[in-house]
Design a protein around this motif. Structure first.
Motif, PDB file in Angstrom:
ATOM      1  N   ARG A 238       0.832  -1.221   0.000  1.00  0.00           N
ATOM      2  CA  ARG A 238       0.000   0.000   0.000  1.00  0.00           C
ATOM      3  C   ARG A 238       0.860   1.262   0.000  1.00  0.00           C
ATOM      4  O   ARG A 238       1.989   1.276   0.530  1.00  0.00           O
ATOM      5  CB  ARG A 238      -0.926  -0.008   1.222  1.00  0.00           C
ATOM      6  N   ASN A 239       0.324   2.337  -0.577  1.00  0.00           N
ATOM      7  CA  ASN A 239       1.020   3.633  -0.564  1.00  0.00           C
ATOM      8  C   ASN A 239       0.262   4.673   0.247  1.00  0.00           C
ATOM      9  O   ASN A 239       0.476   5.874   0.089  1.00  0.00           O
ATOM     10  CB  ASN A 239       1.269   4.141  -1.995  1.00  0.00           C
ATOM     11  N   TYR A 240      -0.623   4.226   1.115  1.00  0.00           N
ATOM     12  CA  TYR A 240      -1.371   5.117   1.987  1.00  0.00           C
ATOM     13  C   TYR A 240      -1.773   4.335   3.232  1.00  0.00           C
ATOM     14  O   TYR A 240      -1.654   3.102   3.291  1.00  0.00           O
ATOM     15  CB  TYR A 240      -2.626   5.651   1.291  1.00  0.00           C
TER      16      TYR A 240
ATOM     17  N   LEU B 127      -7.618   9.201   5.206  1.00  0.00           N
ATOM     18  CA  LEU B 127      -6.687   8.572   4.268  1.00  0.00           C
ATOM     19  C   LEU B 127      -5.449   9.444   4.147  1.00  0.00           C
ATOM     20  O   LEU B 127      -5.548  10.638   3.874  1.00  0.00           O
ATOM     21  CB  LEU B 127      -7.339   8.355   2.910  1.00  0.00           C
TER      22      LEU B 127
ATOM     23  N   ASP C 106      -1.705   9.764   2.293  1.00  0.00           N
ATOM     24  CA  ASP C 106      -0.699   9.273   1.341  1.00  0.00           C
ATOM     25  C   ASP C 106       0.593  10.038   1.567  1.00  0.00           C
ATOM     26  O   ASP C 106       0.776  10.698   2.600  1.00  0.00           O
ATOM     27  CB  ASP C 106      -1.215   9.328  -0.096  1.00  0.00           C
TER      28      ASP C 106
ATOM     29  N   GLU D 183      -7.002  16.999  -6.406  1.00  0.00           N
ATOM     30  CA  GLU D 183      -6.480  16.099  -5.381  1.00  0.00           C
ATOM     31  C   GLU D 183      -7.590  15.638  -4.441  1.00  0.00           C
ATOM     32  O   GLU D 183      -7.623  14.473  -4.020  1.00  0.00           O
ATOM     33  CB  GLU D 183      -5.369  16.792  -4.579  1.00  0.00           C
TER      34      GLU D 183
ATOM     35  N   ARG E 276      -9.419  12.962  -6.298  1.00  0.00           N
ATOM     36  CA  ARG E 276      -8.591  11.754  -6.412  1.00  0.00           C
ATOM     37  C   ARG E 276      -8.579  10.966  -5.104  1.00  0.00           C
ATOM     38  O   ARG E 276      -8.768   9.738  -5.086  1.00  0.00           O
ATOM     39  CB  ARG E 276      -7.162  12.133  -6.799  1.00  0.00           C
ATOM     40  N   LEU E 277      -8.367  11.668  -4.000  1.00  0.00           N
ATOM     41  CA  LEU E 277      -8.292  11.000  -2.711  1.00  0.00           C
ATOM     42  C   LEU E 277      -9.652  10.462  -2.286  1.00  0.00           C
ATOM     43  O   LEU E 277      -9.738   9.423  -1.632  1.00  0.00           O
ATOM     44  CB  LEU E 277      -7.732  11.961  -1.658  1.00  0.00           C
TER      45      LEU E 277
ATOM     46  N   ARG F  22     -11.900   9.276  -4.339  1.00  0.00           N
ATOM     47  CA  ARG F  22     -12.036   8.027  -5.082  1.00  0.00           C
ATOM     48  C   ARG F  22     -11.190   6.927  -4.457  1.00  0.00           C
ATOM     49  O   ARG F  22     -11.605   5.765  -4.373  1.00  0.00           O
ATOM     50  CB  ARG F  22     -11.649   8.229  -6.548  1.00  0.00           C
ATOM     51  N   GLN F  23      -9.989   7.305  -4.023  1.00  0.00           N
ATOM     52  CA  GLN F  23      -9.104   6.325  -3.384  1.00  0.00           C
ATOM     53  C   GLN F  23      -9.747   5.760  -2.116  1.00  0.00           C
ATOM     54  O   GLN F  23      -9.692   4.547  -1.859  1.00  0.00           O
ATOM     55  CB  GLN F  23      -7.770   6.986  -3.038  1.00  0.00           C
TER      56      GLN F  23
ATOM     57  N   ARG G 297     -12.530   3.371  -3.138  1.00  0.00           N
ATOM     58  CA  ARG G 297     -11.972   2.110  -3.621  1.00  0.00           C
ATOM     59  C   ARG G 297     -11.413   1.275  -2.469  1.00  0.00           C
ATOM     60  O   ARG G 297     -11.533   0.043  -2.464  1.00  0.00           O
ATOM     61  CB  ARG G 297     -10.888   2.391  -4.656  1.00  0.00           C
ATOM     62  N   HIS G 298     -10.789   1.954  -1.522  1.00  0.00           N
ATOM     63  CA  HIS G 298     -10.248   1.243  -0.373  1.00  0.00           C
ATOM     64  C   HIS G 298     -11.357   0.509   0.377  1.00  0.00           C
ATOM     65  O   HIS G 298     -11.223  -0.674   0.730  1.00  0.00           O
ATOM     66  CB  HIS G 298      -9.544   2.222   0.573  1.00  0.00           C
TER      67      HIS G 298
END
Length: 511
Positions: free
Chosen positions: A401-403, A435, A437, A474, A477-478, A480-481, A484-485
């Motif tokens: 993972r990157n976050y 979240l 990152d 951003e 994007r976050l 959506r991240q 998805r998580h």
């Protein structure tokens, strides 16, 4: 030498990561933990996936995000059939010995309504063999120990009030009524060393959980005043509580709910003066040093008994502590100080990585899978965390993972919290997700509340940039991240099973 196979899993309650690396590190003496870091692997970006105590330990010990185990508050039941570190270590042939507590709220469906287990959230988790009970709100063995030593107190909570050495009005940093050799930390360590000694000829698993430096902030001499309050950095944050409240509507109830007054006993009021705040911070650091002393005793015992090189030793904390930062106290917050915790792992036969520091993001749910992986026990698909053994060996998996992700529930079904009353939220939407990152931290709410976005290449947590147009991409994007998580980590207990003509088959969640 017998085959390696001991596991000692230590949790220090409410220890901030920056006591070891960060703002407070140069102001607190933790020689034993630091020496252990030189022999182990340290994880710099390690975060609790939820708060407070009960939920954080539920996640630590089940390897599940709070969104899956749903024991989201102190007192919220944990389902009785969720696999946890104790149930799985039993399958590996270990007796899961508990020295301390897990703050587990029992599933009422599994007990009669009159069972005392349903009257407290401080029960041991299913599967553990409770060797010694050491709980914040009960601690009967420690109470008995103090009584047998001749200490006098009207009720249990009087134990946590500072006592003036000269009989006058007590000060915040006056010592506890008990001597250092009789403290809760010393009592638990003695119980562990006495209880584990006879197991030296077999593989054992022990979970040792220290209450300190969790408040009430009172310490025995010399730890009560070993640090000069004036020498400790002032709390981080904006100039005034009013400035903090203007950052986001969440912070008004936050500052109202937890104040310095809630962190000490025996005082009608604790004004938030610089002197009082720094004094409380100094006591906290003293308690941390006391825990360090006793961890040193534990490590020395393992070395003296010839078991150190046979033992997987994990040291972490359940969550952090605001400690006056952002004019806040406790862990019911969105800021890193409430979630960022130490994680130090020493694995036998891994001397080549001694002293290594890992910067990859890790989460509290990774610890149980790591321990199971090391003893060779299958990791249930219900566990959201991943084994850290590759990282401990110096190898970072390509799909790591990157976050990191955390959650917080700020509701109370039986009595609405200040957040619920002021923000107008209900029992099901009084929660948030965080979240983080490499650059940003996003905070999103289930209720119709604005998000928060912190840019760590800018002013970090000191500025919420969520409403600035230049950060709109951003923010999306976050968001959506985070979605998805949550989608990827929905409960996997049975989702990878298939019923076939040949019977039930399943695939492993992680390769």
């Amino acid at each position: 030498m017998r085959q390696a196979g001991n596991v000692l899993f230590i949790i220090i309650d409410q220890l901030r990561a920056d006591c070891l690396t960060g703002a407070l590190a140069d102001h607190v003496d933790l020689p034993n933990i630091r020496a252990f870091m030189d022999e182990a692997v340290t994880f710099n970006r390690h975060f609790s996936v939820t708060n407070p105590c009960g939920p954080s330990r539920a996640s630590l010990l089940t390897g599940q995000y709070a969104m899956n185990h749903r024991s989201v508050r102190n007192g919220t039941p944990l389902r009785h059939d969720i696999p946890n570190i104790a149930t799985e270590m039993r399958k590996a042939g270990y007796l899961p010995m508990l020295f301390g507590y897990t703050d587990t709220s029992a599933d009422p469906r599994a007990f009669d309504a009159n069972d005392p287990v349903l009257k407290t959230y401080e029960n041991p988790m299913n599967g553990f063999h409770e060797v010694v009970e050491m709980r914040m709100e009960e601690s009967y063995p420690w109470q008995s120990h103090l009584m047998q030593k001749g200490y006098e107190f009207e009720n249990y909570w009087d134990v946590y009030k500072p006592v003036s050495p000269n009989g006058g009005e007590p000060k915040l940093n006056d010592p506890a009524l008990y001597r250092a050799e009789d403290s809760d930390t010393a009592f638990l360590t003695d119980a562990f060393l006495n209880g584990i000694a006879a197991y030296h000829k077999q593989n054992w698993f022990a979970h040792l959980t220290y209450i300190r430096p969790h408040p009430p902030l009172v310490a025995p001499a010399p730890y009560n005043d070993m640090y000069d309050p004036a020498s400790i950095p002032m709390p981080a944050g904006l100039a005034s509580p009013e400035d903090e409240v203007r950052v986001h509507p969440f912070f008004g109830p936050t500052l109202d709910t937890y104040t310095a007054r809630e962190f000490v006993h025996g005082f009608d009021e604790v004004e938030p003066t610089d002197e009082n705040i720094q004094t409380l911070r100094a006591i906290y650091l003293g308690l941390a040093t006391e825990v360090d002393h006793h961890i040193g005793r534990v490590v020395q015992y393992l070395k003296d008994s010839g078991q150190y090189d046979d033992t997987l030793l994990v040291v972490t904390a359940d969550h952090g502590e605001m400690l006056g930062d952002r004019h806040s106290w406790g862990k019911m917050s969105v800021y890193d100080a409430a979630y960022h915790t130490p994680l130090i792992i020493r694995m036998p036969g891994n001397q080549s990585q001694a002293g290594a520091v890992i910067d990859a993001p890790t989460e509290s749910i990774d610890i149980t899978p790591t321990i199971l992986d090391w003893v060779g026990q299958d990791i249930p698909n219900s566990m959201d965390g991943r084994s850290l053994l590759p990282l401990v060996r110096g190898e970072t998996p390509e799909d790591w993972r990157n976050y990191s992700f955390s959650e917080l529930d700020f509701s109370e079904p039986e009595a609405a919290t200040k957040w619920q009353k002021i923000l107008g939220t209900g029992n099901s939407d009084s929660c948030l997700g965080i979240l983080r990152d490499d650059r940003f931290t996003l905070v999103e709410f289930a209720a119709d509340l604005p998000p928060m976005l912190f840019d760590h290449q800018g002013q970090g947590e000191l500025e919420n940039v969520a409403d600035k147009p230049e950060f709109a991409a951003e923010l999306a994007r976050l968001g959506r991240q985070m979605l998805r998580h949550r989608m990827r980590n929905m409960d996997h207990t049975l989702s990878l099973y298939s019923l076939t003509s040949e019977g039930a088959k399943s695939q492993r969640r992680y390769g």
